[in-house]
Design an enzyme around this catalytic site. Sequence first.
Site, short mmCIF file in Angstrom:
data_model
loop_
_atom_site.label_atom_id
_atom_site.label_comp_id
_atom_site.label_asym_id
_atom_site.label_seq_id
_atom_site.Cartn_x
_atom_site.Cartn_y
_atom_site.Cartn_z
N GLY A 1 0.47 -1.00 -0.45
CA GLY A 1 -0.24 -0.34 0.12
C GLY A 1 1.03 1.34 0.10
CG ASN A 2 -0.28 4.67 -1.10
OD1 ASN A 2 -1.07 5.45 -1.00
ND2 ASN A 2 -0.52 4.12 -2.68
#
Length: 398
Positions: free
Chosen positions: A208-209
């Site tokens: 993810g980020n």
Amino acid sequence: MLKDKKIIIGVTGSIAAYKVSPLVRLLIKEEAIVQVIMTPAAHDFVTPLTMATLSGQPVLTEPFNPVDGDWTSHVELGLWADLMLIAPATANTLAKMAGGIADNLLLTTYLSAKCPVFFAPAMDLDMYRHPTTKQNIEKLQSFGNQLIAPTEGELASGLCGAGRMEEPENIINILKEFFTKGWDFPAKKIMVTAGPTFEAIDPVRFIGNHSSGLMGFAIANEFAERGGDVTLISGPTALNAAEGINLVGVTSADEMHKACMENFEEADIIVMTAAVADYTPESVAEEKIKKSGDRMVLKLKPTKDILAEMGKKKKPGQFLVGFALETEDAVTNAEKKLKNKKLDLIVLNSPKDEGAAFGVETNKVTMITKDFQQTKYDLKLKLDVAIDIVDKIKELSV
Ligand code: CTP
């Protein structure tokens, strides 16, 4: 702000009609010119005499007087008004408005109105969340009518939930804001993306980020406040969309691609703030991957570039905005993206600028138009950056 504004208040048959008395009083205090139209059912809840006394004008209900044949022109009323507010709006009246039924003066006036129309629903919670009511409200919003969402609390039935008509003071503030800011995007279909995407590695892990979604949610809210019909496609975030925004939740880049393509064709303005993963695991393990002592190599494949695809498919009249997050050669790279993805506007930000990183409430942006005109903005709250972005889009697109 409301001085000399000609406002029609349409009152329908709900117990919340009692709240229209203070609403009319406040409008008159603001020196607005108020014409009250009541449905026959509204007479059961509040008397025309009360409304006439407070507004200083006779109340209208019947399209004509059966004794002398004198008739009230709904067309003239519709042309006269600067704004029409239906408050309280019952499920019945909302359904009639959505279906084009015109069996009383309020409805014929609504159909003739050339001015912006606001509606403030009031009903029991089950009526409000019934799919029919939801559909009718969505339909009215798609016509460009503005929802003043009901609040949650104790209802006349004794039940608790959403369905209480908004308080008169807040309605007045909404109308004031409308007359100050104007209505920049009436019935325009706006699509905004926000947040990160999560790319599954196995059933419990993902790539993810740090995108919080704040910027995209703020832009979606700003458009909605200015009359846009907003669909917000968001990856996983902890944020709630304002009432009236159609929120589509997605997880992966692939899901975001699908949701975007479903909404793209009918969108007039598209703003892609989402931090979409550029790569996703080649395959997702069916079971949780067990650790071994060895080095682990994860094979990734590129995701679809949603923005670039939309740039290719864009039709005349559609306005496409992308975001660029750059750490080096920022302007040159942003300009390349603007050109390659066939954008109308790119919003550039750099996590290297203090206060402009993921997860913080502020941002510092530079906007570049398709003819490479640059505007640099100061570090601001993302809520204020959203106003700048929407202002710029208005300047270039409307
Ligand atoms: N974007 C997209 N689909 C992707 C990746 C990005 O629609 N698969 C959009 C983002 O929402 C953003 C813009 O493209 O509006 C720029 O994203 P960015 O990741 O900075 O650009 P890339 O073209 O992926 O280039 P790079 O990562 O090499 O900077």
